[in-house]
Design a protein around this motif. Sequence first.
Motif, PDB file in Angstrom:
ATOM      1  N   LEU B  41       0.829  -1.107  -0.116  1.00  0.00           N
ATOM      2  CA  LEU B  41      -0.131  -0.248   0.158  1.00  0.00           C
ATOM      3  C   LEU B  41       0.974   1.304  -0.121  1.00  0.00           C
ATOM      4  N   ILE B  42       2.182   1.036   0.130  1.00  0.00           N
ATOM      5  CA  ILE B  42       2.828   2.553   0.334  1.00  0.00           C
ATOM      6  C   ILE B  42       3.978   2.628  -0.323  1.00  0.00           C
ATOM      7  N   ASP B  43       4.502   1.499  -1.216  1.00  0.00           N
ATOM      8  CA  ASP B  43       5.449   1.498  -2.261  1.00  0.00           C
ATOM      9  C   ASP B  43       4.982   1.912  -3.659  1.00  0.00           C
ATOM     10  N   ASN B  44       5.828   2.609  -4.343  1.00  0.00           N
ATOM     11  CA  ASN B  44       5.500   2.832  -5.762  1.00  0.00           C
ATOM     12  C   ASN B  44       6.437   1.924  -6.611  1.00  0.00           C
ATOM     13  N   HIS B  68       8.405  -7.232  -7.648  1.00  0.00           N
ATOM     14  CA  HIS B  68       8.148  -6.410  -6.469  1.00  0.00           C
ATOM     15  C   HIS B  68       6.687  -5.788  -6.577  1.00  0.00           C
ATOM     16  N   TYR B  69       5.893  -5.627  -5.795  1.00  0.00           N
ATOM     17  CA  TYR B  69       4.695  -5.213  -5.945  1.00  0.00           C
ATOM     18  C   TYR B  69       4.183  -3.977  -4.800  1.00  0.00           C
ATOM     19  N   GLY B  70       4.249  -2.797  -5.346  1.00  0.00           N
ATOM     20  CA  GLY B  70       3.632  -1.892  -4.522  1.00  0.00           C
ATOM     21  C   GLY B  70       2.671  -0.675  -5.484  1.00  0.00           C
ATOM     22  N   LEU B 243      -8.564   4.299 -18.578  1.00  0.00           N
ATOM     23  CA  LEU B 243      -7.711   3.618 -19.274  1.00  0.00           C
ATOM     24  C   LEU B 243      -7.109   4.202 -20.347  1.00  0.00           C
ATOM     25  N   MET B 244      -8.189   5.053 -21.398  1.00  0.00           N
ATOM     26  CA  MET B 244      -7.823   5.598 -22.413  1.00  0.00           C
ATOM     27  C   MET B 244      -7.312   7.040 -22.433  1.00  0.00           C
ATOM     28  N   VAL B 245      -7.307   7.695 -21.092  1.00  0.00           N
ATOM     29  CA  VAL B 245      -6.994   9.027 -21.075  1.00  0.00           C
ATOM     30  C   VAL B 245      -5.986   9.445 -19.854  1.00  0.00           C
ATOM     31  N   SER B 246      -5.640   8.395 -19.079  1.00  0.00           N
ATOM     32  CA  SER B 246      -5.072   8.621 -17.715  1.00  0.00           C
ATOM     33  C   SER B 246      -3.619   8.720 -18.019  1.00  0.00           C
ATOM     34  N   GLY B 247      -2.907   8.057 -19.111  1.00  0.00           N
ATOM     35  CA  GLY B 247      -1.534   8.196 -19.546  1.00  0.00           C
ATOM     36  C   GLY B 247      -0.757   6.806 -18.890  1.00  0.00           C
ATOM     37  N   ASN B 248      -1.568   6.052 -18.271  1.00  0.00           N
ATOM     38  CA  ASN B 248      -0.937   4.879 -17.711  1.00  0.00           C
ATOM     39  C   ASN B 248       0.256   4.963 -16.978  1.00  0.00           C
ATOM     40  N   ALA B 249       0.360   5.659 -15.987  1.00  0.00           N
ATOM     41  CA  ALA B 249       1.749   6.070 -15.230  1.00  0.00           C
ATOM     42  C   ALA B 249       1.881   4.857 -14.437  1.00  0.00           C
ATOM     43  N   LEU B 250       3.478   4.516 -14.438  1.00  0.00           N
ATOM     44  CA  LEU B 250       3.729   3.464 -13.627  1.00  0.00           C
ATOM     45  C   LEU B 250       4.925   3.778 -12.614  1.00  0.00           C
ATOM     46  N   ASN B 251       4.374   3.563 -11.328  1.00  0.00           N
ATOM     47  CA  ASN B 251       5.350   3.979 -10.291  1.00  0.00           C
ATOM     48  C   ASN B 251       5.694   5.483 -10.166  1.00  0.00           C
ATOM     49  N   ILE B 252       4.842   6.166 -10.317  1.00  0.00           N
ATOM     50  CA  ILE B 252       5.274   7.465 -10.088  1.00  0.00           C
ATOM     51  C   ILE B 252       3.873   8.273  -9.590  1.00  0.00           C
ATOM     52  N   LEU B 253       4.086   9.020  -8.631  1.00  0.00           N
ATOM     53  CA  LEU B 253       3.031   9.909  -8.220  1.00  0.00           C
ATOM     54  C   LEU B 253       2.760  11.259  -8.909  1.00  0.00           C
TER      55      LEU B 253
END
Lengths: 278, 320
Positions: B41-44, B68-70, B243-253
């Motif tokens: 819940l607390i890792d990116n 690794h999963y966060g 999904l189509m408009v969010s930009g699908n960021a991975l591991n960044i806030l």
Amino acid sequence: MGNLTESEVIIGVPGPDRTIQDSVNEASKSALKIAVGHLNFHYGPRQVLFDISLEIPDRKITALIGPSGCGKSTFLRTLNRMHETVNGTRAEGEVLLDGQDIFAIDVVRLRRRVGMVFQKSNPFPKSIFENVAYGLKINRMANRSAIAEIVEKSLRRAALWDEVKDHLHKSAYSLSGGQQQRLCIARALAVDPEVLLLDEPCSALDPVATAKIEDLLLDLVSSCTIVIVTHNMQQAARVADYTGFFLLGKLIEFNKTDVIFKNPAQKETEDYITGRFG
Amino acid sequence: MNFRRFTALLASVVAIVLVVIVVFLAAYAWPAVRLNGFHFLIDNSWNLGRQYGTPITVHGQEILPGAHYGILFLIAGTLLSTAIALAIAVPVGVGAALFLAEGVPPIMRSWLSFFVELLAAIPSVVFGLWGYVVVIPFLGHHLFPFMIKWLGFIPFFGGTPGSGYGLLTSGLVLTLMIVPLITATLRDALVSQPASLREAAVALGASRFETMWTVLMPAVRRVLIGSSILATGRALGETMAVLMVSGNALNILPNNIYQPISTMASFIVSQLDSAMQDPTGMAVRSLAEVALVLCLISIMVNGLARVLLYYEGRQAARIA
């Protein structure tokens, strides 16, 4: 006419031997609150009031009677321009409040001066206190401490204070039907109107609650002009100083209540009050 | 079987299905819950590991090396986009409902209301496609640069506009999807308020606006809360359009409202295919854990709604 006693002054419809000017002259002598001249009223293409002229005396109770659909409620609603909330209505003619044309007064000010109580009690879904304070708040008529004072005064005037003083912050819906109707009267009184219009205020109430409201009206009339529409002829006879009889959109007769009930001038009035129709 | 038993059975089927789904999800995700622990819940740090590496054992669970999963960024993306959608949709929905119920002539009202309900009926993928083709170029090239220029001094409003995919875009598309829900429900509630209430206010000298604001809106407050909660549920769980408009960021806030995000629901869809390649199965189980978290958040939102409505109801009984 100065030599006539008050009971001999005929206020009302110009008859064959009287002109409207006569009526106005009389009116200026007896205290006159509202003068209606040649009022015609249309709902879309349908005319529901025909050439109504009458004068409502100050600090008296005036009752409007007549069978259903005769236009008496429409007439009442015209007096504070409530008809304007309905699309497609049109009122023509003259309605003067203290000599001022009500159609030229700002409608919010008019409705503050001419309050209204409806057939079915319609408290807001708020507390008892908030209901009475509503008119003061939206019209920004008083500050917080003055509001509490006026709420109490209005509830006293509506003969409801003793019954609700310990739970002013309870829902208005917790009151009985008769109490709700008196609450609506208190709410109308809070903005200190000069005229109070009541549209069959007792039609949904039992005889005891009705009697309380009638007593209340007789108390209130010392400070406020009252116009009441009623289906109940006994009620008109009990409370009203003046009575007007409406039939099919026309004002058939308007006179002192005694005269209307004991010695009506028109055949239709007599037929109605003796129960031959309506 | 009599009618009462039949309806009781139907009613219990719904409850049973709900429980079964949550239990299944929890059971399936359980190995992932044990592996990931609270860091989930607390890792990116969503990383599927080296697919062709030899599986290793961590905490008794077999996983790919480097896996690794966060999902903090997913929780943030989901909650922020929903919050933006609500912040815009509630006032807009209230305004539209008031206008439809009080402001328009009756003939126009039924037509406009029909269109509002039609908007609610449009499949979300259509919203997504429209967002992708029409909204994103407009936002990325025109609106966002304009906002940065004039509103950039407000925290999170400044920065670079990016390409138009991102947090605010997701929020706006979600707004479009939930406004009709709020508007339609609230309009029905307003229309069904007795005319006598309006008359009472008008006879005391209230203007049309005062009547709406001081009498009608308080009378439908519970409906507003209820429909907003339903709308929140919809926004939290919305998948395709986001999904189509969010930009699908991975591991960044996101550090401003224009940056790409991902939400939990859309992430499950976009990652499922890759996750299925994991021979240890832990990636899919971690996605199930994402679903579990999403479920719990939705249940918490609904619970919060119950508490609010209960409190509001008590207050209504006491005061209103």
